[in-house]
Design a protein around this motif. Structure first.
Motif, PDB file in Angstrom:
ATOM      1  N   MET A  64       5.372 -25.883   3.847  1.00 32.73           N
ATOM      2  CA  MET A  64       6.713 -25.366   4.134  1.00 32.73           C
ATOM      3  C   MET A  64       7.110 -25.821   5.519  1.00 32.73           C
ATOM      4  O   MET A  64       6.452 -25.500   6.495  1.00 32.73           O
ATOM      5  CB  MET A  64       6.728 -23.835   4.072  1.00 32.73           C
ATOM      6  CG  MET A  64       8.101 -23.245   4.335  1.00 32.73           C
ATOM      7  SD  MET A  64       8.111 -21.436   4.148  1.00 32.73           S
ATOM      8  CE  MET A  64       7.019 -20.960   5.480  1.00 32.73           C
ATOM      9  N   SER A  65       8.133 -26.551   5.609  1.00 31.02           N
ATOM     10  CA  SER A  65       8.575 -27.058   6.910  1.00 31.02           C
ATOM     11  C   SER A  65       9.251 -25.983   7.698  1.00 31.02           C
ATOM     12  O   SER A  65       9.868 -25.071   7.152  1.00 31.02           O
ATOM     13  CB  SER A  65       9.523 -28.245   6.728  1.00 31.02           C
ATOM     14  OG  SER A  65      10.662 -27.843   5.999  1.00 31.02           O
ATOM     15  N   ARG A 125       0.956 -24.286  12.090  1.00 28.89           N
ATOM     16  CA  ARG A 125       0.801 -24.669  10.684  1.00 28.89           C
ATOM     17  C   ARG A 125      -0.595 -24.336  10.179  1.00 28.89           C
ATOM     18  O   ARG A 125      -1.575 -24.515  10.880  1.00 28.89           O
ATOM     19  CB  ARG A 125       1.069 -26.164  10.502  1.00 28.89           C
ATOM     20  CG  ARG A 125       2.531 -26.554  10.669  1.00 28.89           C
ATOM     21  CD  ARG A 125       2.754 -28.017  10.330  1.00 28.89           C
ATOM     22  NE  ARG A 125       4.172 -28.354  10.338  1.00 28.89           N
ATOM     23  CZ  ARG A 125       4.825 -28.748  11.412  1.00 28.89           C
ATOM     24  NH1 ARG A 125       4.192 -28.869  12.567  1.00 28.89           N
ATOM     25  NH2 ARG A 125       6.111 -29.029  11.349  1.00 28.89           N
ATOM     26  N   THR A 126      -0.636 -23.844   8.943  1.00 25.43           N
ATOM     27  CA  THR A 126      -1.894 -23.587   8.248  1.00 25.43           C
ATOM     28  C   THR A 126      -1.735 -24.104   6.827  1.00 25.43           C
ATOM     29  O   THR A 126      -1.114 -23.454   5.982  1.00 25.43           O
ATOM     30  CB  THR A 126      -2.232 -22.086   8.232  1.00 25.43           C
ATOM     31  OG1 THR A 126      -2.289 -21.600   9.563  1.00 25.43           O
ATOM     32  CG2 THR A 126      -3.573 -21.842   7.548  1.00 25.43           C
ATOM     33  N   GLY A 127      -2.279 -25.275   6.590  1.00 24.85           N
ATOM     34  CA  GLY A 127      -2.120 -25.862   5.270  1.00 24.85           C
ATOM     35  C   GLY A 127      -0.670 -26.201   4.992  1.00 24.85           C
ATOM     36  O   GLY A 127      -0.027 -26.938   5.734  1.00 24.85           O
ATOM     37  N   THR A 128      -0.135 -25.614   3.925  1.00 29.72           N
ATOM     38  CA  THR A 128       1.264 -25.863   3.550  1.00 29.72           C
ATOM     39  C   THR A 128       2.219 -24.861   4.165  1.00 29.72           C
ATOM     40  O   THR A 128       3.428 -24.927   3.937  1.00 29.72           O
ATOM     41  CB  THR A 128       1.417 -25.815   2.019  1.00 29.72           C
ATOM     42  OG1 THR A 128       1.016 -24.530   1.543  1.00 29.72           O
ATOM     43  CG2 THR A 128       0.568 -26.892   1.360  1.00 29.72           C
ATOM     44  N   LEU A 129       1.709 -23.911   4.934  1.00 30.89           N
ATOM     45  CA  LEU A 129       2.541 -22.878   5.545  1.00 30.89           C
ATOM     46  C   LEU A 129       2.741 -23.176   7.018  1.00 30.89           C
ATOM     47  O   LEU A 129       1.898 -23.792   7.676  1.00 30.89           O
ATOM     48  CB  LEU A 129       1.901 -21.496   5.375  1.00 30.89           C
ATOM     49  CG  LEU A 129       1.645 -21.028   3.944  1.00 30.89           C
ATOM     50  CD1 LEU A 129       0.963 -19.669   3.964  1.00 30.89           C
ATOM     51  CD2 LEU A 129       2.957 -20.951   3.171  1.00 30.89           C
ATOM     52  N   SER A 130       3.879 -22.741   7.544  1.00 33.40           N
ATOM     53  CA  SER A 130       4.152 -22.897   8.974  1.00 33.40           C
ATOM     54  C   SER A 130       4.830 -21.648   9.483  1.00 33.40           C
ATOM     55  O   SER A 130       5.475 -20.909   8.725  1.00 33.40           O
ATOM     56  CB  SER A 130       5.032 -24.121   9.227  1.00 33.40           C
ATOM     57  OG  SER A 130       6.305 -23.962   8.643  1.00 33.40           O
TER      58      SER A 130
END
Length: 361
Positions: free
Chosen positions: A1-2, A25-30
């Protein structure tokens, strides 16, 4: 997620993050970490700790800091221990929680209405809580005010009247403000009428609470307030995050997936509940809900809804005002009197700054 921008400040150019924000950022999360707001909160914590220490020590009885410390640790004589542990410390901690609740409530209502004057004590919420407590004390022969939970009940009733008369808690903040002032004036007159019909003993006790006083507040008053804050503050933090999107216009916020009616309704309910429990315990402390969010916004920056900084600032204001009221005059001044005296000039400052033309870069 940008990462994306969730404030009403001018949009940054593509590829440039907000100047006070770090993207985690953690993986696909921000997550957008507000550096300025975190720094402000970090600086407020030791300031609040110092004010608590000064407030516990402050007294017109001449108790020295060493005696106060001995009473706090339990190494002093029995009288000193009782004064510090059973009277001063609970009063200071209750004041801290009352200030935090009023600060968060003011932050939410100001953000909802888009107006720095739309605070609990100017839109009828505080007066609704006051009227409920005063009405419950009518006919009492002891001069004691009613239970703390009457504050939230009166606050909810007043807020419902304001929202209905204003046509909803929409973006037209000026309507909520104008209707709130009218409801507040009416409820204030009702409270005055009820007190004028009581005997001197009852009217005197209720009047002391009605101007805002922490005198006599102990653990029995602080425990329900603490429980209420443990439930409401996390919800207020979540609501504050969603309210950042309301700084766009309604169409843009809706396009970003915000349920406008739900967010506004939840935020208003939290603001009313926080103000209600604070007033029910400490009385209607004037200007705390106005000053705390304004100061917090200047410290945390214009790109955030400063829920945490508002709580810390409100707590600091009430603790400092209570300590000042105990030492500034031969007779103790209620904390509400001190906040009113200091709040008048602050209100003028807010109004003058609002009238000042914006600077062009």
């Amino acid at each position: 997620m940008s990462a994306h921008r969730t404030t009403g400040a001018p949009a940054p150019r593509a590829g440039i993050a907000l100047p006070d924000t770090t993207v985690l950022r953690t993986g696909t999360l921000s997550w957008l970490f507000p550096r300025r707001g975190a720094l402000a909160a970090t600086l407020l914590v030791p300031l609040l700790a110092a004010l608590i220490a000064l407030s516990v020590t402050a007294s017109s009885t001449g108790m020295s800091p060493s005696q106060t410390l001995g009473g706090l640790l339990g190494t002093g004589d029995a009288g000193t221990v009782m004064v510090v542990r059973d009277f001063r410390l609970p009063r200071v901690l209750v004041g801290l929680m009352v200030g935090a609740a009023l600060g968060i409530s003011g932050c939410l209502t100001q953000t909802l209405a888009g107006n720095r004057l739309a605070t609990p004590d100017l839109i009828g919420v505080n007066e609704g809580a006051t009227a409920a407590v005063v009405a419950a004390a009518a006919g009492s022969t002891t001069g004691m005010v009613g239970d703390w939970w009457l504050g939230p009940v009166g606050a909810v009733a007043a807020a419902a009247v304001v929202v209905l008369c204003a046509g909803g808690a929409g973006s037209a903040g000026y309507r909520v403000l104008v209707v709130g002032i009218g409801v507040s004036t009416t409820l204030g007159a009702v409270s005055d009428l009820l007190m004028s019909r009581e005997n001197d003993n009852t009217a005197g006790g209720v009047f002391l609470w009605a101007v805002g006083s922490l005198s006599g507040r102990d653990w029995s008053a602080g425990t329900p307030l603490l429980i209420a804050l443990l439930v409401l503050v996390p919800l207020a933090l979540a609501a504050g995050h969603r309210l950042q999107l309301l700084r766009f216009d309604d169409d843009m916020a809706a396009a970003l997936g915000v349920d406008l009616r739900r967010v506004r309704g939840v935020a208003l309910a939290l603001a009313v509940a926080l103000a209600g429990v604070a007033v029910g315990v400490g009385g209607p402390l004037a200007f705390v809900g106005l000053a705390a969010p304004v100061l917090a916004q200047r410290m945390a920056g214009p790109t955030r809804v400063p829920v945490v900084c508002s709580a810390l600032t409100g707590a600091a204001l009430v603790v400092a005002a209570d300590a000042l009221g105990r030492v500034i005059a031969p007779v103790e001044l209620p904390v509400g009197v001190v906040t009113s005296v200091l709040g008048g000039p602050f209100l003028l400052w807010v109004l003058f700054r609002a009238d000042r033309p914006a600077r062009k870069d």
